[in-house]
Scaffold this active site. Sequence first.
Site, mmCIF file in Angstrom:
data_model
loop_
_atom_site.group_PDB
_atom_site.id
_atom_site.type_symbol
_atom_site.label_atom_id
_atom_site.label_comp_id
_atom_site.label_asym_id
_atom_site.label_seq_id
_atom_site.Cartn_x
_atom_site.Cartn_y
_atom_site.Cartn_z
ATOM 1 N N CYS A 1 36.658 16.806 61.627
ATOM 2 C CA CYS A 1 35.523 17.753 61.535
ATOM 3 C C CYS A 1 34.900 17.968 62.821
ATOM 4 O O CYS A 1 35.604 18.294 63.969
ATOM 5 C CB CYS A 1 34.643 17.653 60.434
ATOM 6 N N HIS B 1 38.475 17.248 55.666
ATOM 7 C CA HIS B 1 37.742 15.857 55.479
ATOM 8 C C HIS B 1 38.609 14.977 54.499
ATOM 9 O O HIS B 1 38.381 15.197 53.330
ATOM 10 C CB HIS B 1 36.550 16.176 54.805
ATOM 11 N N GLU C 1 38.022 12.255 54.335
ATOM 12 C CA GLU C 1 37.058 11.021 53.635
ATOM 13 C C GLU C 1 36.360 11.568 52.522
ATOM 14 O O GLU C 1 35.727 10.610 51.832
ATOM 15 C CB GLU C 1 36.227 10.644 54.854
#
Length: 246
Positions: free
Chosen positions: A103, A193, A195
């Site tokens: 990001c 993302h 994560e």
Amino acid sequence: MDTPETESTAPRVVILKTGSTYAGLRGQFGDFDEWFIRGLSPDLALVVVNVEAGESPGEPEDWDAIVITGSPAMVSDRAPWSEATATWIASAVRKEIPVLGVCYGHQLLAHALGGEAGYPPRGRETGTHSVELLPAAKTDPLFQSMPTRFKAHLTHRQSALQLPPGAVLLARNDFEPHQAFRVGTCAWGVQFHPEFNDAIMKAYLEVQAPDLEKENLDSAALIAGVEPAPEASSLLKRFSELVLQR
């Protein structure tokens, strides 16, 4: 700055923390660096360096790999800490140290290497959306065994508007033409993302809902559309394996 055990022979991986999530989410889920630690291999010696707070990661060659987190900051603001980190990242790429930027980290990597980060014309992308791999991904060390289309969690107001010279475009979707790229042999940027989990994505949308409605986005539909994105999340384990194999 955290430090691993000095006797460890595990690859040393620095997580460059470029910001923090919403205060309410930190209490429930932890902060950005903790999400990456959960997703990366426990066989790595992970060290968090908060570059936004002015901490120094030392020299790029001190590390076996580098991960760059997301941030509420904007790359195009060119904050001094961000510009210094960009210079450091460019040096790491020249030294062929594996890099994964996510990001803000994706956009900062593009900026650091001669691309451009800024506000895309269509505004914000947020929620769980499909990402499509391009033909170049079939031979990419990180993406080659991933499905051609997969779900991913996204939330960003800026993008990598222009990729660096020589970059290989690996993934796109209908909203964002530059979802993933590689520069050289071992530096990757991903706009999505890996994560995030679905609970984090839903919590983001709930916080963003008032702003989304002002932007003519259907927050209720976006929240209802959140679903697990295991293929996107697998990228952290894939990156870990590449580092361990080196």
